[in-house]
Write a protein that holds these residues in place. Structure first.
Motif, PDB file in Angstrom:
ATOM      1  N   ILE A 294      -9.719 -14.114 -39.827  1.00  0.00           N
ATOM      2  CA  ILE A 294     -10.060 -14.294 -38.716  1.00  0.00           C
ATOM      3  C   ILE A 294     -11.700 -14.258 -38.618  1.00  0.00           C
ATOM      4  O   ILE A 294     -12.290 -13.661 -39.006  1.00  0.00           O
ATOM      5  CB  ILE A 294      -9.374 -13.461 -37.720  1.00  0.00           C
ATOM      6  CG1 ILE A 294      -8.155 -13.442 -37.675  1.00  0.00           C
ATOM      7  CG2 ILE A 294     -10.169 -13.566 -36.410  1.00  0.00           C
ATOM      8  CD1 ILE A 294      -7.200 -12.254 -37.032  1.00  0.00           C
TER       9      ILE A 294
ATOM     10  N   HIS B 156     -12.813 -14.669 -32.314  1.00  0.00           N
ATOM     11  CA  HIS B 156     -11.631 -14.831 -31.345  1.00  0.00           C
ATOM     12  C   HIS B 156     -11.774 -15.044 -29.866  1.00  0.00           C
ATOM     13  O   HIS B 156     -13.344 -15.180 -29.792  1.00  0.00           O
ATOM     14  CB  HIS B 156     -11.081 -13.407 -31.425  1.00  0.00           C
ATOM     15  CG  HIS B 156     -11.549 -12.193 -30.768  1.00  0.00           C
ATOM     16  ND1 HIS B 156     -12.057 -10.951 -31.470  1.00  0.00           N
ATOM     17  CD2 HIS B 156     -12.182 -11.992 -29.557  1.00  0.00           C
ATOM     18  CE1 HIS B 156     -12.711 -10.175 -30.457  1.00  0.00           C
ATOM     19  NE2 HIS B 156     -12.713 -10.824 -29.365  1.00  0.00           N
TER      20      HIS B 156
ATOM     21  N   ASN C  63     -10.423 -14.033 -25.849  1.00  0.00           N
ATOM     22  CA  ASN C  63      -9.481 -13.084 -25.376  1.00  0.00           C
ATOM     23  C   ASN C  63      -9.144 -13.778 -24.011  1.00  0.00           C
ATOM     24  O   ASN C  63      -9.721 -13.762 -23.306  1.00  0.00           O
ATOM     25  CB  ASN C  63     -10.461 -11.673 -24.953  1.00  0.00           C
ATOM     26  CG  ASN C  63      -9.626 -10.796 -24.399  1.00  0.00           C
ATOM     27  OD1 ASN C  63      -8.307 -10.796 -24.218  1.00  0.00           O
ATOM     28  ND2 ASN C  63     -10.282  -9.517 -24.040  1.00  0.00           N
TER      29      ASN C  63
ATOM     30  N   TYR D 267      -9.009 -16.775 -33.532  1.00  0.00           N
ATOM     31  CA  TYR D 267      -7.697 -16.199 -33.162  1.00  0.00           C
ATOM     32  C   TYR D 267      -7.912 -16.379 -31.698  1.00  0.00           C
ATOM     33  O   TYR D 267      -8.871 -15.676 -31.351  1.00  0.00           O
ATOM     34  CB  TYR D 267      -7.762 -14.748 -33.709  1.00  0.00           C
ATOM     35  CG  TYR D 267      -6.437 -13.961 -33.408  1.00  0.00           C
ATOM     36  CD1 TYR D 267      -5.316 -13.774 -34.038  1.00  0.00           C
ATOM     37  CD2 TYR D 267      -6.498 -13.432 -31.960  1.00  0.00           C
ATOM     38  CE1 TYR D 267      -4.278 -13.038 -33.669  1.00  0.00           C
ATOM     39  CE2 TYR D 267      -5.201 -12.557 -31.671  1.00  0.00           C
ATOM     40  CZ  TYR D 267      -4.356 -12.427 -32.529  1.00  0.00           C
ATOM     41  OH  TYR D 267      -3.321 -11.481 -31.927  1.00  0.00           O
TER      42      TYR D 267
ATOM     43  N   VAL E  25      -7.247  -8.447 -30.968  1.00  0.00           N
ATOM     44  CA  VAL E  25      -8.621  -8.341 -30.131  1.00  0.00           C
ATOM     45  C   VAL E  25      -8.926  -7.029 -29.612  1.00  0.00           C
ATOM     46  O   VAL E  25     -10.120  -6.613 -29.662  1.00  0.00           O
ATOM     47  CB  VAL E  25      -8.514  -9.524 -28.948  1.00  0.00           C
ATOM     48  CG1 VAL E  25      -9.705  -9.166 -27.947  1.00  0.00           C
ATOM     49  CG2 VAL E  25      -8.644 -10.953 -29.543  1.00  0.00           C
TER      50      VAL E  25
END
Length: 269
Positions: free
Chosen positions: A128, A131, A133, A178, A208
């Motif tokens: 990863i 990310h 969210n 991600y 996360v």
């Protein structure tokens, strides 16, 4: 002034320190769905049930045992909590805060994911790199406690670039972004198309919250995702939890190799 969350995390850390006779692990690993039995294969020598750790909550999802394993310089969390189980962000991330107060320097988060990028297939491992969210909440929301870290932590590089470069080169791993969703329903094909346009490579329902808290508390973070299925609309047939657990076995050998390298002195902390 310390708040109740900090006090709870420190009490857990104190319990674990005493339980393991003052030993302090350098690395902690969170195992994702279908990966629970890796702990013993990685050299863990004993465990304590979550239910016997004051302040720990219990996973309710099949494939998440609820054991904390000890392996000398590392600990492994066999089982994680998920937002969709009804737990709060505080519940989900309390173990990470306790590990940080215990003295852990690196948190390795593993997870099963759906593959969004065209070149990802079941069985692939993905480092990863960043990310997004989309869970609708943030674990840092609420009254600020300075003892837990900065109020507004920088998230420019959550996942350690130096360690990623090392593992990417040594194990020829792919990297990807991600995107985290709340769950527990799987995503719709329309959502997957939108996530792909936004730059997401994999999708899941965890990672996360733990990564955010670990970053706030000054830990180095690695995220390693195992592709369990093609995301909605990109594969054949329906997506089912049984498929996820089954397909994660395709990632096991490679993941065990990567984690063994990390836990047995392959990285410099």
């Amino acid at each position: 002034m310390e708040g109740k969350l900090s006090e709870k995390a420190k009490e857990i850390a104190k319990f674990l320190r005493e339980r393991f006779e003052g030993r302090i692990p350098n690395i902690a690993v969170i195992l994702g769905s279908g990966l629970g039995n890796l702990a013993e294969e990685l050299g863990a020598i004993g465990f304590i049930y979550y239910r016997d750790i004051p302040g720990f909550s219990l996973p309710t999802v099949r494939g998440h045992e609820g054991k904390l394993w000890w392996g000398g310089n590392f600990v492994i969390l066999q089982g994680r909590l998920h937002f969709y189980e009804g737990y709060s962000m505080e519940d989900i991330t309390l173990p990470v805060r306790a590990l940080a107060f215990w003295g852990v320097k690196l948190l390795i988060i593993t997870a099963s994911v759906g593959g969004i990028a065209d070149d990802l297939n079941p069985g692939d491992l993905v480092l990863i790199s960043d990310h997004m969210n989309f869970m609708g909440d943030n674990p840092l929301r609420g009254v600020n406690d300075p003892s837990l870290g900065e109020r507004f932590p920088d998230m420019t590089q959550v996942y350690d670039g130096e360690l990623r470069a090392l593992l990417k080169k040594k194990f020829n791993l792919k990297e990807g972004v991600y995107v985290a969703v709340c769950g527990p329903s799987y995503e719709t094909p329309a959502e997957i198309r939108a996530f792909k346009l936004l730059g997401a490579d994999v999708v899941g329902m965890s990672v996360v919250p733990e990564a955010t808290v670990a970053k706030q508390m000054g830990l180095r973070v690695l995220g390693i995702a195992g592709v369990a299925n093609k995301a909605a609309g990109l594969g054949r047939g329906k997506i089912a939890h049984e498929e996820v657990l089954k397909n994660m076995s395709l990632c096991r050998n490679k993941l065990r190799e990567v984690l063994s390298f990390c836990l047995r002195g392959g990285i410099d902390l």
